[in-house]
Scaffold this motif. Structure first.
Motif: not given
Length: 336
Positions: A96, A100, A131
């Protein structure tokens, strides 16, 4: 029209590797980036690191920004303290963070994971569905989804105990013995469905070959790093860099056997969350491994959550057996 030299230069630029380091809680992650376009994160399984995807990533870099990385505690991704038991949740949070950091304009990323890293991909989808736009999970060996989870857990626990007692080679021999059918590798197929309860069978539907599991030499019981090593050993010529990559990944086997194998394979996925995110999920199964433990678990997962499935060339380590064909199929699935 562009000249041949200009075309070659553009292709070289697209596949050139850009490296980086990302600080995460408890670890510093090494990652590699190729290409331009939407983000595609490729997660290595077993004891492999980013090097397992060198060929695949280069082949997909014309369409995606392809990111591969060394999982925490492996190769160039160093832990900030002693190595402890690794959990899929911590690894999915690492992914993740990479998304990002690297996704253009914050757009959802595509994610591919194979074997143990497919378990991480599933955890990411269940925890952080916003995501990701597409998750391809190739043969996650989730023993909790087998008809007899205790039997699967016992096999991998014995492998870990063998490693702790006698080392890597003994652990791999234990893996072979534990997954082989009665009578040895030539004695037929390993039956994992013993003791299955009727509720489990009804919930998951039929499993091909009644859940039979073939011998580990067919199932990819060895890690992806071992598969790459065998492929390299059989090649007519190999570079020093390729040999160094294989040695680097093989050196991760102790961490994999002691701290990853049991906790990942014994992970219980959040089936409700995966059902909600099923339109984003494709479960991959090898053409040559449909009756083997990881593929049986994978197909049962797809049945439980209502996701699509896709057949890939080769077996459990098909991405190493024929990376070009595997990459072509992955492209189809990602764009489908």
């Amino acid at each position: 029209m562009p000249t041949t030299d200009a075309t070659t230069a553009a292709a070289t630029a697209a596949t050139a590797v850009r490296t980086g380091r990302l600080e995460a809680p408890g670890a510093t992650l090494h990652y590699e980036v190729r290409g331009r376009g939407p983000l595609l994160v490729m997660m290595p399984g077993g004891s492999a690191d980013a090097g397992i995807y060198d060929t695949l990533a280069a082949g997909l870099a014309d369409r995606w920004t392809v990111v591969a990385f060394d999982p925490r505690g492996y190769s160039r991704s160093t832990l900030h303290g002693p190595t402890g038991e690794q959990l899929p949740g911590a690894h999915s949070e690492d992914v993740a963070r990479l998304i990002e950091l690297l996704s253009p304009d914050g757009a959802p990323a595509a994610v591919f994971g194979s074997s143990s890293s497919a378990i991480v991909a599933l955890d990411l989808l269940s925890r952080r569905p916003g995501l990701v736009g597409r998750v391809v999970a190739h043969e996650p060996p989730l023993v909790e989804l087998l008809p007899d989870p205790a039997a699967g857990r016992a096999v991998f626990a014995a492998v870990r105990e063998s490693f702790l007692r006698d080392g890597v080679e003994a652990a791999m021999a234990t893996m072979a013995a534990g997954l082989a059918p009665e009578g040895g590798a030539d004695g037929g197929r390993y039956e994992v469905a013993t003791g299955a309860d009727e509720e489990s069978r009804a919930a998951t539907g039929p499993v091909e070959d009644d859940g039979a599991i073939a011998p580990p030499e067919e199932s990819g019981g060895a890690s992806e790093a071992e598969a790459k090593g065998k492929a390299g050993a059989g090649a007519k010529a190999g570079t020093g860099a390729e040999a160094a990559t294989v040695r680097r990944m093989m050196a991760n086997l102790p961490v994999f056997l002691e701290h990853v194998l049991c906790s990942f394979s014994g992970h219980a996925p959040d089936l409700d969350a995966l059902r909600a995110a099923a339109p984003k999920l494709v479960v991959g199964v090898g053409r040559d491994s449909r009756a083997l433990l990881p593929a049986v678990a994978a197909e049962r997962l797809a049945q439980r959550v209502g996701s699509a499935t896709a057949e890939f060339p080769g077996g459990h380590v098909g991405l190493m057996e024929d990376p070009v064909a595997f990459g072509a199929r992955l492209r189809e699935v990602l764009l489908g």
